[in-house]
Every structure is written in structure tokens, then in C-alpha cells.
Scaffold this motif. Structure first.
Motif: not given
Length: 99
Positions: A39-48, A52-58
Motif C-alpha cells: 500500500w505504501f509503495r503504491f502511494l509512493g508511486a502515485v505520489e500521494v 492524504r489517501a482517499q477512496r480513489d487511491e484504494v
């Protein structure tokens, strides 16, 4: 779990300690840790940032996971018996394709 700068991610550390304290096994805690790492790697890849992560990132993570190649899934299919085939060792039928 450490962030890119080598600092512990406090909410993850607290969560994993609580899991362990509630009687979950080390392997369960490890599985949760790897899932959170993804999850954290994904957030890093999409620069969020995590905060600040929301339903859209999930949603985007789930869509990516569904479309990405999973080598373990492919391995299990290669040597898998036909649905309903009898296991020679246990003499039990394997699951059908709709189970």
C-alpha cells in the motif's frame, strides 16, 4: 516498517504491535506488514502522501492488483489438477472450478 528516509512509520508500528498483543501469530503480522508495504509503495508511486489517501487511491490499487500479473497465481494454475480430480494421496476430489 520504515519510510524512504529510514524512519519508522509510527501508525504501522502501533497497528502491528496491537495485532501481536491481541494474540495474532507472527505470520499474520508479517502478512499484514507486507500488505501495508504494498500500500505504501503504491502511494509512493502515485505520489500521494499516506495522510492524504482517499477512496480513489484504494480503488486504483484494487484495479491495479486485479490487472497486474501475479506469478504465484500462474504457478498454481500450471500444476493444478483438473477441477474435481481425485488426489492420489488423500483420495479426496479437488475443488470444482466454481468453488
Amino acid at each position: 516498517m520504515l519510510d524512504g528516509a529510514g524512519a519508522a512509520i509510527e501508525p504501522v508500528s502501533v497497528f502491528l504491535l496491537e495485532l501481536l498483543a491481541c494474540g495474532n501469530g507472527a505470520s499474520s503480522c508479517r502478512s499484514y506488514g507486507y500488505a501495508l508495504l504494498g500500500w505504501f509503495r503504491f502511494l509512493g508511486a502515485v505520489e500521494v502522501p499516506w495522510s492524504r489517501a482517499q477512496r480513489d487511491e484504494v480503488r486504483d490499487l484494487v484495479l491495479w492488483l486485479r490487472t497486474s500479473v501475479n506469478p504465484a497465481r500462474a504457478r498454481s494454475r500450471l500444476g493444478a489438477p483438473a477441477p474435481g480430480a481425485i488426489n492420489a494421496r488423500t483420495e479426496k476430489p479437488s475443488l470444482s472450478s466454481n468453488e
